[in-house]
Motif scaffolding. Structure first.
Motif, PDB file in Angstrom:
ATOM      1  N   UNK A  79      44.002  49.271  39.181  1.00  0.00           N
ATOM      2  CA  UNK A  79      43.779  48.035  37.050  1.00  0.00           C
ATOM      3  C   UNK A  79      44.975  46.685  37.434  1.00  0.00           C
ATOM      4  N   UNK A  80      44.939  46.593  38.159  1.00  0.00           N
ATOM      5  CA  UNK A  80      45.648  44.821  38.869  1.00  0.00           C
ATOM      6  C   UNK A  80      43.985  44.114  39.091  1.00  0.00           C
ATOM      7  N   UNK A  81      45.158  42.502  38.183  1.00  0.00           N
ATOM      8  CA  UNK A  81      44.344  41.865  38.368  1.00  0.00           C
ATOM      9  C   UNK A  81      44.385  40.187  38.890  1.00  0.00           C
ATOM     10  N   UNK A  82      43.582  39.605  39.729  1.00  0.00           N
ATOM     11  CA  UNK A  82      43.744  38.802  40.914  1.00  0.00           C
ATOM     12  C   UNK A  82      43.599  37.760  39.424  1.00  0.00           C
ATOM     13  N   UNK A  83      45.171  36.784  40.553  1.00  0.00           N
ATOM     14  CA  UNK A  83      45.391  35.739  40.569  1.00  0.00           C
ATOM     15  C   UNK A  83      44.940  34.391  40.991  1.00  0.00           C
ATOM     16  N   UNK A  84      45.009  33.001  40.278  1.00  0.00           N
ATOM     17  CA  UNK A  84      44.124  32.132  41.073  1.00  0.00           C
ATOM     18  C   UNK A  84      45.112  31.453  41.513  1.00  0.00           C
TER      19      UNK A  84
END
Lengths: 266, 283
Positions: free
Chosen positions: A61-66
């Motif tokens: 469920x984690x998101x990827x950040x820039x």
């Protein structure tokens, strides 16, 4: 400008040719074992159609950040000793299907190789999908300038798997990818009740292939329901089940990889 | 007259856009196509496809069944059906399928050397799939069973864009990672408008041959839960039996070599369910 892979000491690919033999499982357990030996590990999951890695660490469920240098990989815990990148993190819903033709897949793989800010890693493990297709060609091409350590080939003992892995060996030879060794997975099941060992998927096929092809044999990993369960629940099998049937084999595989790299640097 | 100009512009644009896509056309002589897919690798598509093709023929000896192995990269059908060799060409330059146990088979495995990898990008794969579909002299078939490769990519798209598919069956093992991919497989068929007949739960449980203790090596009931979520039915449950794998490895699938076994009976039952759920075939 420093490339995103400049801080990665060793890159290794986990290949098979055959589906469902345990590439993602072996990638995950290898990462966990290396972590227990004090190494910093990253896993790049280039299986765009069936990304299994996020689930195996329970971070789906984690998101990827820039960040400035690109995508920030997902850390498995506060420790930050294992980081992951997979298309699984980029999908809106876990059930979303990635139904893409080759060129689109190639473009994403190039981004995955060049635009993930891994930082300093001892090992980057690249988990691949089954086959010898766009994903594999693009991954090997994109990684070539970074001189990968080599590839681990995973097979189950039965004839149909060994056949596909034999083809994968030829693929490695053709693309100049060094074969670090073959792992024979799902090699036998020991009944927890009576300890009778049944070779559900046969036995010995992987070892024979390694001998025949002149590549190292890294070991047999038995079928272990506790291992399957750990993966379902995103647990650290290496830490929590050291007495389980699959543990010795998995630990040995990691040790052989470490021995191989220390030999190289000395 | 500006509106009629707009309309003709729209029509022309639609015509130009549709030119690139392959036209969906049925294969001559083939009445119904059943596709076996999963999304996940190694769940038993080929094993199940082979046994279902044999089961369809065993349940009704008046039906002609064909088996197409669409796994370009890892063709397993030749080994499981004990077939080898290059296909002959008919006078019309079509490939003649190789036959065993009464089933007409075609596979990439017949066209390349056993040890040679097929390291092809998507475009070449598309044209190979088209050849395996159209340049084969299938004759008159009641059912063509297509064994798909893992994934949701070029091959699956090419097959569903090229020919009308009567129904798709999705196979999965009970574990989460397999179910995740099975779900994607189902979603893919929804996108390309192919009806999904149901799910098969494979490798559901293992019974120790010595003490009969049952172990759910890959988990339990996952497929049933997924079926419920997707609003689909589970049309079959196949346990882990050593003899299924042994039979396929030796080229004598269990439906043929051990027709009285539990495994064979499971496949015969699945074949009946598939026929029941397919639309009525054209006359």
């Amino acid at each position: 400008e420093r490339s995103n892979l400049a801080g990665v000491r060793h890159i290794l690919l986990v290949l098979s040719g055959k589906g469902g033999v345990g590439k993602s499982t072996i990638s995950t357990e290898l990462a966990l074992s290396l972590r227990h030996s004090g190494k910093k590990v990253g896993i790049l999951d280039v299986d765009l159609c069936g990304p299994s890695i996020p689930r195996m660490f329970r971070v789906q469920d984690n998101d990827v950040h820039q960040c400035d240098s690109g995508w920030v990989p997902v850390f498995v815990d506060q420790d930050k000793s294992i980081s992951l990148m997979s298309i699984g993190f980029l999908l809106e819903k876990p059930g979303d299907a990635v139904v893409w033709r080759g060129p689109k897949k190639n473009a994403l793989i190039k981004q995955f190789v060049a635009d993930v800010a891994w930082g300093d890693l001892d090992f980057l493990i690249v988990d691949t999908p089954p086959g010898t297709s766009d994903e594999h060609i693009s991954t090997v091409e994109a990684l070539r300038p970074y001189k990968p350590l080599g590839a681990i080939l995973v097979t189950t003992p039965q004839a149909v798997s060994v056949g596909d892995v034999r083809r994968e060996l030829t693929f490695c030879r053709k693309t100049g990818l060094r074969v670090l060794g073959i792992v024979e997975n799902m090699s036998g099941f020991v009944c927890p009740h009576c300890s009778e060992c049944t070779n559900i998927f046969s036995k010995g096929g992987g070892e024979e292939l390694a001998k025949h092809a002149g590549v190292p044999f890294l070991g047999c990993v038995p079928l272990d329901p506790q291992l399957s369960q750990s993966l379902e629940e995103g647990r650290d099998f290496i830490q929590e089940f050291p007495k389980s049937p699959a543990f010795p084999a998995l630990a040995r595989i990691a040790q052989q990889i470490l021995d191989g790299t220390s030999q190289r640097s000395s | 007259s500006s509106s009629s100009r707009d309309e003709s512009l729209r029509d022309k644009r639609a015509w130009i856009q549709s030119r690139g896509l392959p036209k969906q056309k049925p294969i001559e002589g083939v009445k119904q196509v059943v596709v076996l897919a999963s999304g996940k690798g190694g769940v038993g598509k080929s094993t199940t496809a082979v046994n279902i093709a044999l089961a369809l023929a065993a349940n009704d000896s008046t039906k002609e069944v064909g088996l197409l192995d669409a796994d370009i990269y890892g063709p397993s059908i030749p080994k499981m059906m004990n077939l080898k060799g290059n296909p002959e060409l008919t006078p019309k330059n079509l490939m003649r399928p190789l036959k065993n146990y009464g089933i007409a088979c075609m596979s990439m495995g017949f066209l390349v050397e056993e040890t040679a990898p097929v390291v092809w990008r998507g475009l070449m794969v598309m044209s190979a799939v088209e050849k395996l579909l159209r340049q084969v002299d299938w004759g008159q078939l009641d059912y063509l069973v297509i064994d798909m490769p893992p994934g949701t990519g070029d091959v699956q798209l090419s097959v569903s864009q090229n020919i009308p598919i009567s129904g798709a069956v999705i196979i999965s093992t009970p574990q989460d990672v397999a179910l995740l991919d099975a779900r994607k497989g189902a979603e893919m068929f929804r996108k390309v408008h192919v009806p999904v007949l149901g799910l098969i739960q494979n490798m559901s449980v293992f019974q120790c041959p010595k003490c009969k203790h049952e172990t759910h090596i890959f988990g339990a009931d996952g497929v049933r839960d997924l079926a419920e979520t997707l609003g689909l039915d589970v049309i079959g449950d196949v346990p882990l039996h050593v003899n299924i794998r042994e039979a396929c490895d030796s080229g004598q699938p269990v439906v043929i070599s051990q027709p009285q076994s539990d495994a064979a009976k499971a496949y015969l039952k699945i074949a009946k369910e598939i026929v029941r759920r397919l639309p009525v075939p054209p006359a």
